[in-house]
Design a protein around this motif. Structure first.
Motif, PDB file in Angstrom:
ATOM      1  N   ALA A   1      13.636 -79.221  25.613  1.00 48.18           N
ATOM      2  CA  ALA A   1      14.542 -78.375  24.952  1.00 48.18           C
ATOM      3  C   ALA A   1      15.949 -79.413  24.764  1.00 48.18           C
ATOM      4  CB  ALA A   1      15.192 -77.325  25.921  1.00 48.18           C
ATOM      5  N   SER A   2      16.673 -79.266  23.621  1.00 51.01           N
ATOM      6  CA  SER A   2      17.689 -79.798  23.350  1.00 51.01           C
ATOM      7  C   SER A   2      19.037 -79.322  24.308  1.00 51.01           C
ATOM      8  CB  SER A   2      18.278 -79.538  22.180  1.00 51.01           C
ATOM      9  OG  SER A   2      19.488 -80.188  21.844  1.00 51.01           O
ATOM     10  N   SER A   3      19.607 -80.507  24.671  1.00 49.72           N
ATOM     11  CA  SER A   3      20.757 -80.262  25.602  1.00 49.72           C
ATOM     12  C   SER A   3      21.692 -79.322  25.113  1.00 49.72           C
ATOM     13  CB  SER A   3      21.448 -81.329  25.854  1.00 49.72           C
ATOM     14  OG  SER A   3      22.001 -81.981  24.810  1.00 49.72           O
ATOM     15  N   SER A   4      21.775 -79.149  23.869  1.00 47.73           N
ATOM     16  CA  SER A   4      22.967 -77.998  23.232  1.00 47.73           C
ATOM     17  C   SER A   4      22.333 -76.614  23.388  1.00 47.73           C
ATOM     18  CB  SER A   4      22.952 -78.392  21.725  1.00 47.73           C
ATOM     19  OG  SER A   4      21.900 -78.342  21.060  1.00 47.73           O
ATOM     20  N   PHE A   5      21.033 -76.313  23.806  1.00 53.36           N
ATOM     21  CA  PHE A   5      20.869 -74.986  23.951  1.00 53.36           C
ATOM     22  C   PHE A   5      20.508 -74.468  25.341  1.00 53.36           C
ATOM     23  CE2 PHE A   5      19.137 -76.162  19.845  1.00 53.36           C
ATOM     24  CZ  PHE A   5      19.296 -75.128  19.042  1.00 53.36           C
ATOM     25  N   VAL A   6      20.246 -75.429  26.376  1.00 58.48           N
ATOM     26  CA  VAL A   6      20.474 -75.121  27.843  1.00 58.48           C
ATOM     27  C   VAL A   6      21.812 -75.166  28.408  1.00 58.48           C
ATOM     28  CG1 VAL A   6      19.360 -76.107  29.935  1.00 58.48           C
ATOM     29  CG2 VAL A   6      18.163 -76.499  27.672  1.00 58.48           C
ATOM     30  N   ASN A   7      22.205 -73.945  29.222  1.00 61.71           N
ATOM     31  CA  ASN A   7      23.377 -73.892  29.778  1.00 61.71           C
ATOM     32  C   ASN A   7      23.189 -74.876  31.182  1.00 61.71           C
ATOM     33  OD1 ASN A   7      24.371 -72.102  28.256  1.00 61.71           O
ATOM     34  ND2 ASN A   7      23.429 -70.575  29.236  1.00 61.71           N
ATOM     35  N   LYS A   8      24.318 -75.265  31.529  1.00 57.79           N
ATOM     36  CA  LYS A   8      24.083 -76.199  32.674  1.00 57.79           C
ATOM     37  C   LYS A   8      25.445 -75.832  33.832  1.00 57.79           C
ATOM     38  CE  LYS A   8      22.295 -80.242  30.307  1.00 57.79           C
ATOM     39  NZ  LYS A   8      22.379 -81.708  30.107  1.00 57.79           N
ATOM     40  N   ASP A   9      24.936 -76.095  35.266  1.00 57.65           N
ATOM     41  CA  ASP A   9      26.006 -75.640  36.091  1.00 57.65           C
ATOM     42  C   ASP A   9      27.028 -76.967  35.907  1.00 57.65           C
ATOM     43  OD1 ASP A   9      24.830 -77.983  37.159  1.00 57.65           O
ATOM     44  OD2 ASP A   9      24.107 -76.474  39.023  1.00 57.65           O
ATOM     45  N   LYS A  10      27.941 -76.650  36.827  1.00 58.89           N
ATOM     46  CA  LYS A  10      29.091 -77.732  37.103  1.00 58.89           C
ATOM     47  C   LYS A  10      28.613 -79.153  37.390  1.00 58.89           C
ATOM     48  CE  LYS A  10      29.993 -76.805  41.674  1.00 58.89           C
ATOM     49  NZ  LYS A  10      31.072 -76.334  42.814  1.00 58.89           N
ATOM     50  N   ASP A  11      27.362 -79.322  38.000  1.00 55.73           N
ATOM     51  CA  ASP A  11      26.909 -80.704  38.395  1.00 55.73           C
ATOM     52  C   ASP A  11      26.058 -81.311  37.137  1.00 55.73           C
ATOM     53  OD1 ASP A  11      27.985 -80.573  40.962  1.00 55.73           O
ATOM     54  OD2 ASP A  11      26.298 -79.469  41.656  1.00 55.73           O
TER      55      ASP A  11
ATOM     56  N   PRO B   1      20.330 -77.728  34.941  1.00 58.79           N
ATOM     57  CA  PRO B   1      20.038 -76.965  33.641  1.00 58.79           C
ATOM     58  C   PRO B   1      20.143 -75.416  34.593  1.00 58.79           C
ATOM     59  CG  PRO B   1      18.083 -78.307  33.979  1.00 58.79           C
ATOM     60  CD  PRO B   1      19.328 -78.956  34.635  1.00 58.79           C
ATOM     61  N   GLU B   2      20.635 -74.542  33.897  1.00 59.22           N
ATOM     62  CA  GLU B   2      20.429 -73.111  34.526  1.00 59.22           C
ATOM     63  C   GLU B   2      19.863 -72.300  34.134  1.00 59.22           C
ATOM     64  OE1 GLU B   2      24.592 -71.566  34.183  1.00 59.22           O
ATOM     65  OE2 GLU B   2      25.280 -72.245  36.082  1.00 59.22           O
ATOM     66  N   LEU B   3      19.016 -71.342  34.549  1.00 58.39           N
ATOM     67  CA  LEU B   3      18.230 -70.353  34.124  1.00 58.39           C
ATOM     68  C   LEU B   3      19.129 -69.102  33.538  1.00 58.39           C
ATOM     69  CD1 LEU B   3      15.252 -70.149  36.933  1.00 58.39           C
ATOM     70  CD2 LEU B   3      15.168 -71.287  34.641  1.00 58.39           C
ATOM     71  N   PRO B   4      18.276 -68.631  32.253  1.00 61.17           N
ATOM     72  CA  PRO B   4      19.131 -67.469  31.829  1.00 61.17           C
ATOM     73  C   PRO B   4      19.194 -66.254  32.886  1.00 61.17           C
ATOM     74  CG  PRO B   4      17.625 -68.339  30.386  1.00 61.17           C
ATOM     75  CD  PRO B   4      17.256 -69.086  31.504  1.00 61.17           C
ATOM     76  N   GLY B   5      20.199 -65.393  32.870  1.00 59.49           N
ATOM     77  CA  GLY B   5      20.274 -64.432  33.945  1.00 59.49           C
ATOM     78  C   GLY B   5      19.171 -63.441  34.107  1.00 59.49           C
ATOM     79  N   PHE B   6      18.341 -63.434  33.085  1.00 58.82           N
ATOM     80  CA  PHE B   6      17.148 -62.324  33.044  1.00 58.82           C
ATOM     81  C   PHE B   6      15.797 -62.930  33.847  1.00 58.82           C
ATOM     82  CE2 PHE B   6      16.895 -64.648  29.069  1.00 58.82           C
ATOM     83  CZ  PHE B   6      15.263 -64.776  28.888  1.00 58.82           C
ATOM     84  N   VAL B   7      15.888 -64.143  33.905  1.00 67.11           N
ATOM     85  CA  VAL B   7      14.639 -64.864  34.427  1.00 67.11           C
ATOM     86  C   VAL B   7      14.248 -64.430  35.896  1.00 67.11           C
ATOM     87  CG1 VAL B   7      13.613 -66.976  34.736  1.00 67.11           C
ATOM     88  CG2 VAL B   7      14.818 -66.620  32.801  1.00 67.11           C
ATOM     89  N   LEU B   8      15.234 -64.569  36.749  1.00 72.03           N
ATOM     90  CA  LEU B   8      15.064 -64.224  38.199  1.00 72.03           C
ATOM     91  C   LEU B   8      14.412 -62.692  38.336  1.00 72.03           C
ATOM     92  CD1 LEU B   8      17.870 -66.395  39.976  1.00 72.03           C
ATOM     93  CD2 LEU B   8      15.309 -66.626  39.829  1.00 72.03           C
TER      94      LEU B   8
END
Length: 133
Positions: A5-15, A18-25
């Motif tokens: 995955a390109s870093s431009s398409f993955v959300n990252k937390d403050k540290d 990478p974060e999971l999209p909200g619907f995954v859990l």
């Protein structure tokens, strides 16, 4: 190297992780619950347990008959001792039928009905041997 995955398409937390999209859990939780339910419903142990009666020999046929005979004898004494008590004179005679107002039963009370001392000792001995340590 292979880029998943390109870093431009993955959300990252403050540290920067990478974060999971909200619907995954919620989807993972539901999948786990459905798998667990499927396992429980299809398990051979659960299917057999709910459909079988297990018999454990607590008393022999002779011991059962002895207890039944003692109960009938006590009931006959109740019928003789209380000839004017309507509940004791209804069939089956001598058996208590009005001890529980919300749960009607036909039974005898081992303490207050006319069982002999030997009857009580016999039953206590049999049950203590089977249930006692």
């Amino acid at each position: 190297p292979v880029v998943i995955a390109s870093s431009s398409f993955v959300n990252k937390d403050k540290d920067g992780h990478p974060e999971l999209p909200g619907f995954v859990l919620p989807i993972l939780n539901m999948t786990c619950l459905l798998c667990l339910l499927a396992l429980l419903l299809t398990s051979s142990n659960n299917l057999a347990t709910s459909r079988l009666a297990y018999v454990a020999p607590l008393l022999t046929a002779e011991e059962c008959q002895s207890i039944i005979d003692r109960a009938h004898k006590a009931a006959a004494l109740n019928a003789e001792n209380y000839p004017h008590d309507e509940s004791f004179q209804k069939e089956p005679k001598g058996w208590q039928k009005e001890r529980h107002s919300f749960y009607p039963t036909t039974d005898l009370n081992l303490i207050i009905d006319p069982f002999t001392k030997e009857d009580r000792e016999y039953l206590a001995d049999k049950l203590n041997k089977r249930f006692g340590p």
